[in-house]
Scaffold this motif. Structure first.
Motif, mmCIF file in Angstrom:
data_model
loop_
_atom_site.group_PDB
_atom_site.id
_atom_site.type_symbol
_atom_site.label_atom_id
_atom_site.label_comp_id
_atom_site.label_asym_id
_atom_site.label_seq_id
_atom_site.Cartn_x
_atom_site.Cartn_y
_atom_site.Cartn_z
ATOM 1 N N TYR A 46 0.867 -1.178 0.000
ATOM 2 C CA TYR A 46 0.000 0.000 0.000
ATOM 3 C C TYR A 46 0.898 1.221 0.000
ATOM 4 N N CYS A 47 0.768 2.039 -1.060
ATOM 5 C CA CYS A 47 1.611 3.225 -1.217
ATOM 6 C C CYS A 47 0.874 4.432 -0.627
ATOM 7 N N HIS A 48 1.466 5.057 0.385
ATOM 8 C CA HIS A 48 0.801 6.170 1.060
ATOM 9 C C HIS A 48 0.763 7.422 0.184
ATOM 10 N N SER A 49 1.726 7.612 -0.698
ATOM 11 C CA SER A 49 1.706 8.800 -1.558
ATOM 12 C C SER A 49 0.643 8.696 -2.639
ATOM 13 N N LYS A 50 0.320 7.465 -3.076
ATOM 14 C CA LYS A 50 -0.708 7.251 -4.099
ATOM 15 C C LYS A 50 -2.056 6.869 -3.498
ATOM 16 N N SER A 51 -2.051 6.573 -2.194
ATOM 17 C CA SER A 51 -3.272 6.106 -1.498
ATOM 18 C C SER A 51 -3.901 4.924 -2.233
ATOM 19 N N ALA A 52 -3.044 3.991 -2.639
ATOM 20 C CA ALA A 52 -3.520 2.820 -3.388
ATOM 21 C C ALA A 52 -2.465 1.727 -3.307
ATOM 22 N N VAL A 53 -2.879 0.511 -3.666
ATOM 23 C CA VAL A 53 -1.956 -0.619 -3.707
ATOM 24 C C VAL A 53 -1.150 -0.550 -5.000
ATOM 25 N N ARG A 54 0.149 -0.758 -4.905
ATOM 26 C CA ARG A 54 1.040 -0.735 -6.057
ATOM 27 C C ARG A 54 1.995 -1.928 -5.993
ATOM 28 N N ASN A 55 2.549 -2.289 -7.155
ATOM 29 C CA ASN A 55 3.526 -3.363 -7.245
ATOM 30 C C ASN A 55 4.887 -2.785 -7.607
ATOM 31 N N PHE A 56 5.939 -3.248 -6.941
ATOM 32 C CA PHE A 56 7.287 -2.724 -7.137
ATOM 33 C C PHE A 56 8.245 -3.875 -7.451
ATOM 34 N N ARG A 57 9.051 -3.702 -8.508
ATOM 35 C CA ARG A 57 10.071 -4.691 -8.841
ATOM 36 C C ARG A 57 11.291 -4.474 -7.960
ATOM 37 N N LEU A 58 11.806 -5.545 -7.379
ATOM 38 C CA LEU A 58 12.959 -5.410 -6.502
ATOM 39 C C LEU A 58 14.189 -4.898 -7.247
ATOM 40 N N ASP A 59 14.349 -5.267 -8.535
ATOM 41 C CA ASP A 59 15.546 -4.825 -9.249
ATOM 42 C C ASP A 59 15.463 -3.364 -9.678
ATOM 43 N N ARG A 60 14.339 -2.696 -9.393
ATOM 44 C CA ARG A 60 14.241 -1.261 -9.658
ATOM 45 C C ARG A 60 14.241 -0.442 -8.371
ATOM 46 N N VAL A 61 14.423 -1.136 -7.260
ATOM 47 C CA VAL A 61 14.509 -0.447 -5.971
ATOM 48 C C VAL A 61 15.943 0.047 -5.783
ATOM 49 N N GLU A 62 16.097 1.342 -5.466
ATOM 50 C CA GLU A 62 17.423 1.900 -5.234
ATOM 51 C C GLU A 62 17.776 1.931 -3.752
ATOM 52 N N GLU A 63 16.808 2.246 -2.908
ATOM 53 C CA GLU A 63 17.019 2.247 -1.465
ATOM 54 C C GLU A 63 15.767 1.703 -0.798
ATOM 55 N N LEU A 64 15.972 0.980 0.309
ATOM 56 C CA LEU A 64 14.841 0.366 1.000
ATOM 57 C C LEU A 64 15.230 0.138 2.457
ATOM 58 N N ALA A 65 14.421 0.671 3.367
ATOM 59 C CA ALA A 65 14.712 0.497 4.795
ATOM 60 C C ALA A 65 13.466 0.794 5.604
ATOM 61 N N PRO A 66 13.336 0.210 6.802
ATOM 62 C CA PRO A 66 12.200 0.538 7.680
ATOM 63 C C PRO A 66 12.225 2.025 8.051
ATOM 64 N N ASN A 67 11.048 2.662 8.110
ATOM 65 C CA ASN A 67 10.988 4.073 8.477
ATOM 66 C C ASN A 67 10.587 4.275 9.936
ATOM 67 N N GLY A 68 10.466 3.181 10.680
ATOM 68 C CA GLY A 68 10.174 3.289 12.110
ATOM 69 C C GLY A 68 8.708 3.320 12.461
ATOM 70 N N ARG A 69 7.799 3.223 11.474
ATOM 71 C CA ARG A 69 6.362 3.281 11.758
ATOM 72 C C ARG A 69 5.708 1.925 11.491
ATOM 73 N N PRO A 70 4.657 1.603 12.222
ATOM 74 C CA PRO A 70 3.926 0.353 11.938
ATOM 75 C C PRO A 70 3.060 0.510 10.697
ATOM 76 N N VAL A 71 2.711 -0.614 10.077
ATOM 77 C CA VAL A 71 1.857 -0.566 8.896
ATOM 78 C C VAL A 71 0.433 -0.245 9.311
ATOM 79 N N SER A 72 -0.297 0.370 8.406
ATOM 80 C CA SER A 72 -1.726 0.595 8.621
ATOM 81 C C SER A 72 -2.559 -0.481 7.947
#
Length: 665
Positions: A540-566
């Motif tokens: 669930y993408c908070h900037s788009k307010s919708a579910v999105r799919n992301f390819r791992l090989d197109r991810v440049e950075e990825l880390a926990p932001n310290g917040r629980p999921v909604s």
């Protein structure tokens, strides 16, 4: 085979299964066929055809003759089928074995092996030893077979029939017809290959499925023998990867960020005359890279090598030629059915009945719609099956000699099964789907709460059990080598897996080639899944307010932001149905697909389809971005064109013409 023949064959099977001493042809003619007016010769031909049909389902028909008499005398010859003929042996599975087995079966996204894997699981459930295994939320690898060529080759391989097809050789670029004995299919370097004996060349050859330029045609009146000990995985392990080459490209300013990141630059060379930048980009496969470069249209031009340049131009010219052909009438049959389904035959119906009866015996009282869903058929088709079953039975025709099935309260119960309470053996397709899937899971990180050692042990033990149960049918598994499903981006894979388990949000920096941009987002990860060795995660993408799919090989950075999921992940939604999540802002496009491009209807989840006389399809497909559609049309090189909306069709044509003008074409 009509419905009446389905019923006749079922009655013949029941009669031969339920006789101890065998039945003569005269008794079968009277009691099963109810034939008293036809000629002996006509009945004899029909009886021989029916015996051949039952043998094709794996049943061994015993011929019994009296001592001193010959089998040529139909008056004294009797027939029967042993109780154990073609019955699936008992397979006892531990919970861990059941979990990895279901995971292996669900590898196959669709097509021949997808249906075969589902059918094999139903047989195991019908044996009473495989309960309902609930896959955990989080991870689901999948294998995506290579379109219609894959389907046709699997069928021909199991039938041991040679095939012919048009093929463009990598070495010469020339297209010619090939006649091949298919020995095996497998995936390497992100591509599916056929390995077999080329009768034209008189030698073993490898063929990449994406280089096939026509439909695969089986030579149904011919046959061949598979080499002893053939193993597709070992054959493909010896296949050398194509050498690296450098492409020299002219790229429009501030465009194609993805290409720029793969470029080594070109020091000492002047820029192109129109102010474009010169890039060198390494690649291995000219056809595969040409598909990507064609999608960039007028934003890139190939200078060298000549082979790559020619491949891009050929793809663009094919796309332009498709646009100039007369458009077919745009319409769909009523009522429109979602997706594209194979025409069902009575052979399918009889095979399904042999699976349906033991399934109902071990799953009493299921809602009728649930049963239909389990078998991938409509409620109407299931009721048609049940109605044939309740009219079928033993030759005497007494009430106790018929199937006793009740579904009046919308729940299905079976009270009399007439010795069909055990499932038939795995077909070669079913055995291949399960055994190849299990072999593919070997390098996948441990799932379903199992440790790495527990998963490895369960994989080994269940493979031994299934290979024993499959018997001769299991040999076909050696002819298939699925792609590896272990994630190349191991660090990102572990980060997403941990976040799903712990219910933590992730901060994401992501490159989108369609938009040619990099964005930053906060997401709630829901699940990880793959298409072959390409891994995605749905969130669930908070900037788009919708579910999105992301390819791992197109991810440049990825880390926990310290917040629980909604939006926490759950087992109920552990397997996404689509790579694409529909929304109200989608563009609905009517496509014309060629015969070679018909698989795109499945790849892009067409909502409606209609067949065309040339073997192609009309397909109604949702796209999230209209801007990407010209890229899609150029990429597929004549396999697809837009019919509606007209504005998008014109934009795609202009895009392709502008790309060709760069080459003077």
């Amino acid at each position: 085979m009509s419905a009446s023949r389905t019923e006749r064959l079922l009655n013949l099977l029941l009669a031969l299964l339920n006789t101890k001493y065998g039945l003569s042809r005269a008794v079968l003619r009277e009691k099963v066929y109810h034939d008293d007016g036809g000629s002996d010769a006509a009945f004899g031909r029909m009886f021989e055809r029916d015996k051949t049909e039952l043998r094709s389902f794996g049943f061994e028909i015993e011929t019994i003759t009296e001592p001193g008499l010959t089998a040529e005398d139909p008056a004294t010859t009797r027939y029967r089928i042993g109780k154990e003929s073609n019955r699936l042996p008992d397979v006892h599975l531990t919970p861990a074995e059941g979990t990895v087995l279901v995971l292996a079966a669900t590898l196959w996204e669709r097509a021949a092996l997808g249906g075969a894997a589902a059918s094999a699981l139903r047989k195991l459930q019908a044996s009473g030893d495989l309960g309902e295994v609930q896959l955990p939320a989080g991870v689901q690898p999948r294998i995506k077979p290579a379109g219609q060529a894959f389907e046709a080759l699997v069928t021909a391989l199991n039938a041991r029939q040679p095939v012919s097809f048009g093929y463009r050789a990598a070495s010469t670029g020339q297209e010619e017809r090939r006649l091949v004995e298919p020995w095996g299919l497998g995936s390497r370097f992100g591509q599916w290959y056929l390995v077999g004996f080329d009768r034209v060349r008189g030698a073993k050859r490898f063929f990449r499925l994406s280089r096939m330029t026509s439909a695969v045609q089986p030579e149904t009146k011919d046959s061949y023998e598979l080499p002893a000990g053939f193993d597709a995985r070992k054959e493909l392990d010896g296949l050398a990867e194509l050498p690296l080459q450098d492409a020299v490209l002219e790229v429009a300013p501030d465009r194609l960020l993805g290409l720029r990141r793969r470029s080594a630059g070109l020091p000492g060379r002047p820029p192109a005359d129109d102010g474009r930048e010169l890039l060198t980009v390494p690649f291995r496969d000219s056809e595969l890279f040409a598909e990507e470069l064609a999608s960039y249209g007028p934003h890139v031009k190939v200078r060298e090598p000549a082979e790559l340049r020619a491949a891009v131009v050929r793809r663009l010219e094919a796309a332009e030629a498709a646009l100039s052909r007369p458009a077919p009438p745009a319409g769909f049959p009523e009522p429109a059915a979602p997706g594209r389904t194979r025409k069902r035959t009575s052979e399918d119906q009889l095979s399904r009945m042999l699976e349906l009866v033991p399934f109902l015996v071990h799953n009493q009282g299921l809602p009728i719609q649930d049963v239909a869903d389990r078998f991938g058929i409509s409620r109407k088709e299931l009721i048609a099956d049940l109605q044939i079953l309740i009219c079928s039975g033993l030759p005497e025709g007494y009430p106790d000699d018929l199937f006793d099935i009740d579904w009046e309260d919308e729940h299905v119960y079976i009270h009399e099964h007439l010795e069909l309470n055990r499932p038939v053996r795995f077909s070669p397709e079913e055995a291949s789907a399960l055994l190849t899937g299990l072999a593919t899971l070997g390098n996948l990180p441990a799932q379903a709460g199992l440790s790495g050692d527990e998963q490895a042990s369960a994989l080994e033990s269940v493979t031994v059990k299934l290979a024993g149960a499959a018997g001769e049918a299991g040999r076909t598994a050696a002819s298939l080598a699925a792609p590896p499903v272990q994630p190349a981006e191991a660090g990102f894979f572990e980060t997403v897996t941990a976040a799903i388990k712990d219910g933590r949000q992730l901060a994401l920096r992501y490159f989108s080639p369609q938009r040619d941009t990099v964005s930053e987002r906060d997401v709630d990860p829901l699940r990880l899944y793959s298409q072959d060795d390409t891994w995605y995660f749905e969130a669930y993408c908070h900037s788009k307010s919708a579910v999105r799919n992301f390819r791992l090989d197109r991810v440049e950075e990825l880390a926990p932001n310290g917040r629980p999921v909604s939006t926490p992940a759950s087992a109920d939604t552990s397997v996404p149905l689509k790579l694409y999540t529909p929304s109200d802002d989608d563009v609905v496009v009517l496509l014309q697909l060629s015969g070679q491009g018909a698989h795109l209807a499945d790849d892009y989840y067409a909502e409606r389809t209609a067949g065309l006389p040339d073997g192609g399809l009309l397909a109604e497909v949702r796209f999230g971005s209209a801007d990407w559609l010209p890229m899609f049309i150029a990429q597929h090189g004549g396999a697809a064109r837009i019919l509606e909306p007209a504005g998008l069709a014109e934009a795609s044509a202009a895009w392709i013409r502008a790309a060709l003008e760069q080459y003077g074409a």
